[in-house]
Enzyme design. Structure first.
Site, PDB file in Angstrom:
ATOM      1  N   GLU A 134      -7.741  -7.356  11.209  1.00 31.10           N
ATOM      2  CA  GLU A 134      -7.496  -8.689  10.639  1.00 31.10           C
ATOM      3  C   GLU A 134      -7.379  -9.758  11.719  1.00 31.10           C
ATOM      4  O   GLU A 134      -7.717 -10.914  11.492  1.00 31.10           O
ATOM      5  CB  GLU A 134      -6.255  -8.687   9.755  1.00 31.10           C
ATOM      6  CG  GLU A 134      -6.414  -7.911   8.443  1.00 31.10           C
ATOM      7  CD  GLU A 134      -6.091  -6.433   8.600  1.00 31.10           C
ATOM      8  OE1 GLU A 134      -5.883  -5.966   9.736  1.00 31.10           O
ATOM      9  OE2 GLU A 134      -6.046  -5.733   7.565  1.00 31.10           O
ATOM     10  N   PHE A 173       6.246  -1.560  -1.238  1.00 34.10           N
ATOM     11  CA  PHE A 173       5.255  -1.066  -0.288  1.00 34.10           C
ATOM     12  C   PHE A 173       4.356  -2.214   0.164  1.00 34.10           C
ATOM     13  O   PHE A 173       3.814  -2.948  -0.649  1.00 34.10           O
ATOM     14  CB  PHE A 173       4.418   0.051  -0.930  1.00 34.10           C
ATOM     15  CG  PHE A 173       3.323   0.546  -0.018  1.00 34.10           C
ATOM     16  CD1 PHE A 173       3.645   1.177   1.186  1.00 34.10           C
ATOM     17  CD2 PHE A 173       1.986   0.371  -0.350  1.00 34.10           C
ATOM     18  CE1 PHE A 173       2.634   1.613   2.033  1.00 34.10           C
ATOM     19  CE2 PHE A 173       0.988   0.811   0.498  1.00 34.10           C
ATOM     20  CZ  PHE A 173       1.303   1.433   1.698  1.00 34.10           C
ATOM     21  N   GLN A 174       4.224  -2.372   1.459  1.00 37.57           N
ATOM     22  CA  GLN A 174       3.412  -3.407   2.086  1.00 37.57           C
ATOM     23  C   GLN A 174       3.824  -4.822   1.684  1.00 37.57           C
ATOM     24  O   GLN A 174       2.991  -5.712   1.568  1.00 37.57           O
ATOM     25  CB  GLN A 174       1.915  -3.183   1.825  1.00 37.57           C
ATOM     26  CG  GLN A 174       1.420  -1.892   2.492  1.00 37.57           C
ATOM     27  CD  GLN A 174      -0.083  -1.781   2.553  1.00 37.57           C
ATOM     28  OE1 GLN A 174      -0.790  -2.241   1.667  1.00 37.57           O
ATOM     29  NE2 GLN A 174      -0.583  -1.138   3.611  1.00 37.57           N
ATOM     30  N   LYS A 209      -0.467  -9.934  -6.656  1.00 34.85           N
ATOM     31  CA  LYS A 209      -1.556  -9.232  -7.327  1.00 34.85           C
ATOM     32  C   LYS A 209      -1.651  -9.598  -8.813  1.00 34.85           C
ATOM     33  O   LYS A 209      -2.739  -9.733  -9.354  1.00 34.85           O
ATOM     34  CB  LYS A 209      -1.343  -7.721  -7.167  1.00 34.85           C
ATOM     35  CG  LYS A 209      -2.619  -6.915  -7.285  1.00 34.85           C
ATOM     36  CD  LYS A 209      -2.386  -5.479  -6.824  1.00 34.85           C
ATOM     37  CE  LYS A 209      -3.659  -4.663  -6.957  1.00 34.85           C
ATOM     38  NZ  LYS A 209      -3.471  -3.278  -6.488  1.00 34.85           N
ATOM     39  N   MET A 251      -5.603 -13.084  35.995  1.00 34.36           N
ATOM     40  CA  MET A 251      -4.826 -14.313  36.122  1.00 34.36           C
ATOM     41  C   MET A 251      -3.383 -13.998  36.519  1.00 34.36           C
ATOM     42  O   MET A 251      -2.767 -14.722  37.299  1.00 34.36           O
ATOM     43  CB  MET A 251      -4.866 -15.093  34.809  1.00 34.36           C
ATOM     44  CG  MET A 251      -4.242 -16.453  34.883  1.00 34.36           C
ATOM     45  SD  MET A 251      -5.037 -17.473  36.129  1.00 34.36           S
ATOM     46  CE  MET A 251      -6.221 -18.391  35.160  1.00 34.36           C
TER      47      MET A 251
END
Ligand SMILES: Cc1ncc(C[n+]2csc(CCOP(=O)(O)OP(=O)(O)O)c2C)c(N)n1
Lengths: 583, 234
Positions: free
Chosen positions: A70, A132-133, A182, A493
């Site tokens: 993602e 969940f999630q 959802k 760097m």
């Protein structure tokens, strides 16, 4: 690249041909809202809570690009927006999907890039139960979005998505997010979301107050050493033409910020390239000695200003910006002009009656170009210089080539040694400084660019390791992009700073071992090259540019190469160091 | 590329050619930490002052956390924050007391105005009507004296038992501060203060452009005439 027509062409075709999604439920309303906004591409990763939305995409003309991670989706969407000038779209599921987007959203926020993120959420009745999630996505992203929305109703969710899209590109752009439980996606509705409309009160007035313009103009007229400072806001406002006209009409030299690269062609006599920590010596001399700084679309980031106390110490500051909150935030504006960059530049342009006499000052600026050249040596018996690689690519490609980067030394070389001529060709992570931005950004840029434009990602070995899994996407989609790794087997760097400020103690900056990136690229199904010597550079570049698909060149460069000039953090721009001893 | 025909500028192996920092001309001028150019004639560092800022907001979920999040992430100094409904359904007023320099106060107002649910932001003048409410629970050993002092501050006794007395005082900040001092003699067990809330004096709207709900759209609440505080200290 043949199957990916540039967005402009596709949208012409799609207005006639495509059948818009029929709204039957929340998800189809969401997709319809995106269609109504003219969205053609979306980047994301599937998952439970966002599945209804993905299902609605099945029948849509919108092309979805499944990314490996993602974070890649958010950077791809960000770069897509930078190159195309319309908000990029990314999607993710709830919980880890949403949190993986966070880096890219923060990146877009710091660089004021228009982007919209759509995240799945657990069903409304489970919100707050640690389901969940479940993650409090609007809570997590509130500080890094222009605004975010928690959708609560299937009937209005489409309109909300349209509003979020419109808001992200209204006024000062920035990322927006809509969190989609959802049940809201599943819920029945037949309400067409209509055209995307920004919320009331979010559209700023384009013109600046005319009395304020007159006062600023008087300051310009009496100036002896006026200097324009063009930030990324100029590009976002499509004000580059106005900026170019302005400096040429009145013979005023210009520097840019890093996000402003491309506003003015860098080979223009009046352009001094970009100022700041690793900006050119001549840009930093000009900004130090100007008596009238005309700053447009910039937020005076600390990497630009160095120490506030010594920034443009002699200058009256005219600050043109669409966002009043940027006025006098870091640098006090003697003449604030709030409005759209193009409109206000034209107002100022038209109001000047007695142009300042600037010839001497312009010549002084040109003399600084000679005094502080960006030249370097290339002894044949020494390891490859990264600057040479960047210049070789620049010579081998057209002026409209898009460059993306990771973060580190390679990013600085790519910005210093490439001569940018057009806006939206430099695509980088400025404000957040996100290692790993380069490859997913190249993927997003590829979808937004014309077929004729090359897309080159200059990456560090460390940065590439952070998001290289997106190479799988480039191979799957057969994207014509070239990744040029400037491989120093260091977190370069950091190593440079350790040498300068930590007595050379290379704590956690030496990799000592790196995968063979050319072979790794081949394993992904891309083309790979390894280059160690000067005489191999041209052939590898030619081969990679000719290959119609993703290629990776692993340039093994001088591991001791450092980035100069350098203004140490908080230092005076005019006191930039040219060697380590001067730090 | 690397070619170089100027005599004085052969680049060093690691680094660039050019005059070192100390040999370059550098202007004398300076700015303050606020980025304001210092006028050597009239040099003045901005002083911190208290400002009362009123924000009219859409009362949507999360609005309070957006406002408080803004203050914490931008490190604005906030003394108090109160929130409550207005005459318009769905709107709320947030009253903030901040301690900042002049540029800091300006920045607070501008950043607040940028939040999407914030409709209007105004800073209140010194003559604005301000009030705060405090509840104080003190030991109940000397009920008569507690009562007398409560009266002195136009307060009310809300609860009185054998062990504790709880009183309520309203007024401006300094009156409340005074009252708390006065009650210390009884031994204060607990305090709850609401923080200041405020409205602009007279017909001036508290936030620019603010308007009451159209006639008849709100339940008729009898508007009690305001009695001026007797212990006004300003
Ligand atoms: C995600 C992230 N983590 C850490 C850093 C801190 N950081 C800045 S530059 C740098 C080194 C980058 O190494 P590399 O990508 O190999 O580029 P180089 O500097 O060697 O060109 C690091 C670790 C960062 N900018 N981003």
């Amino acid at each position: 690249m043949s199957e990916h027509a540039p967005p402009t062409q596709e949208s012409e075709a799609s207005t006639g041909k495509s059948t818009p999604t029929q709204v039957t439920d929340g998800s189809t309303a969401i997709v319809r809202a995106l269609e109504n906004a003219g969205v053609e591409h979306a980047f994301g990763v599937q998952g439970g809570a966002i599945m209804p939305v993905y299902d609605a995409l099945w029948d849509s003309e919108i092309t979805h690009i499944t990314m490996a991670h993602e974070q890649g989706a958010s950077h791809a969407a960000d770069a897509y927006g930078v190159v195309s000038g319309t908000p990029g779209v990314c999607l993710a599921t709830s919980g880890p999907g949403a949190t993986n987007l966070v880096t890219g959203i923060a990146d877009a926020s710091m660089d004021s890039d228009a982007m919209i993120a759509l995240t799945g959420q657990v069903p409304s009745h489970m919100v707050g139960s640690d389901a969940f999630q479940e993650t409090d996505t609007t809570g997590v992203t509130a500080p890094i979005t222009k605004h975010n929305y928690f959708a609560s109703d299937s009937d209005t969710v489409g309109k909300t998505v349209g509003e979020a899209f419109a808001l992200s590109e209204t006024g000062r752009p920035g990322p927006t997010l809509v969190d989609l439980p959802k049940d809201v996606s599943f819920g029945e509705t037949d309400r067409d979301p209509g055209e995307p409309t920004p919320p009331p009160g979010s559209t700023p007035t384009p013109a600046a107050d005319s009395a304020a313009v007159d006062a600023a103009v008087a300051a310009i007229e009496r100036a002896e050493r006026p200097l324009c400072l063009f930030g990324g806001g100029v590009i976002k406002a499509e004000a580059c033409e106005a900026a170019r006209t302005f400096i040429h009409e009145y013979d005023i030299p210009a520097v840019t910020t890093m996000p402003g690269i491309g506003t003015v062609p860098e080979d223009d006599e009046l352009c001094l390239s970009w100022a700041g920590m690793h900006g050119t010596g001549y840009a930093n001399m000009a900004i130090t000695h100007t008596d009238c700084l005309i700053a447009v679309g910039t937020r005076f980031d600390d990497r630009l200003t160095g120490g506030i106390e010594t920034f443009a110490p002699e200058a009256e500051v005219i600050h043109i910006d669409i966002d009043p909150a940027e006025i006098s935030k870091n640098i006090h504006a003697d003449y604030p002009l709030i409005g759209d960059a193009a409109t206000v530049l034209e107002q100022v342009h038209d109001a000047i009656e007695t142009p300042p006499a600037t010839r001497e000052w312009v010549e002084q600026c040109s003399a600084w170009k000679d005094d502080y050249p960006m030249d370097y040596q290339t002894p044949e018996d020494e390891p490859l210089r990264p600057e040479f690689v960047v210049e070789a690519f620049d010579e081998a490609t057209g002026d409209d080539t898009i460059v993306t980067t990771g973060v580190g030394q390679h990013q600085m070389w790519a910005s210093q040694y490439w001569t940018y001529k057009e806006p939206r060709t430099w695509v980088s992570s400025h404000g957040l400084g996100t290692m790993g931005y380069g490859l997913p950004a190249a993927i997003g840029a590829r979808f937004a660019a014309d077929d004729s434009q090359d897309v080159i990602c200059f990456d560090g070995d460390g940065s590439f390791l952070m998001t290289m899994q997106e190479l799988s996407v480039a191979v799957r989609e057969n994207l014509d992009i070239t990744v040029a790794i400037l491989n120093n087997e260091y977190i370069g760097m950091v190593r440079q700073w350790q040498d300068a400020f930590f007595e050379g103690r290379h704590m956690a900056s030496e990799y000592n071992w790196m995968p063979e990136f050319d072979k790794m690229a081949e394993a992904f199904g891309a083309k790979g090259w390894r280059v160690d010597d000067y005489d191999e550079v041209a052939d590898a570049i030619e081969g990679a540019l000719e290959y119609d698909g993703p290629s990776v060149i692993d340039f093994h460069i001088d591991p001791r190469a450092n980035v100069y000039p350098m203004v140490p953090s908080g230092g005076a721009n005019g006191k930039f160091a040219l060697t380590e001893e001067q730090l | 590329m690397s070619g170089d025909d100027r005599d004085n500028s052969t680049p060093p192996k690691h680094g660039l050619a050019g005059r070192p920092p100390e040999e370059r001309p550098h202007p004398e001028g300076r700015r303050t930490s606020q980025g304001i150019r210092i006028d050597p004639e009239a040099e003045a560092e901005p002083r911190v002052r208290q400002a009362v800022v009123s924000a009219l907001v859409e009362n949507e979920p999360g609005v309070l956390s957006r406002v408080s999040g803004l203050f914490s992430r931008r490190q604005f100094n906030i003394e108090s924050l109160t929130v409550g409904p207005t005459t318009v359904e769905g709107n709320a007023r947030i009253t903030l007391v901040v301690e900042e320099t002049e540029p800091g106060i300006e920045q607070v107002k501008k950043q607040l105005a940028k939040l999407k649910p914030v409709m209007s932001v105004g800073e209140l003048d010194d003559d604005a009507v301000r009030a705060e409410l405090v509840l104080m629970k003190v030991h109940g050993d000397e009920p008569d004296k507690v009562h007398a002092i409560t009266q002195m501050y136009d307060g009310q006794t809300l609860d009185a038992g054998p062990r504790t007395i709880t009183v309520q005082i309203t007024g401006n900040q300094s009156k409340i501060d005074d009252a708390i001092d006065a009650f210390r003699q009884f031994g204060i067990i607990e305090i709850a203060r609401t923080g200041q809330t405020a409205l602009a004096r007279g017909a001036t709207p508290t936030t620019p452009g603010e308007e009451p709900a159209p006639e008849g759209t709100i339940a008729d609440e009898p508007q009690k005439p305001r009695t001026p505080a007797q212990h006004s200290d300003d």
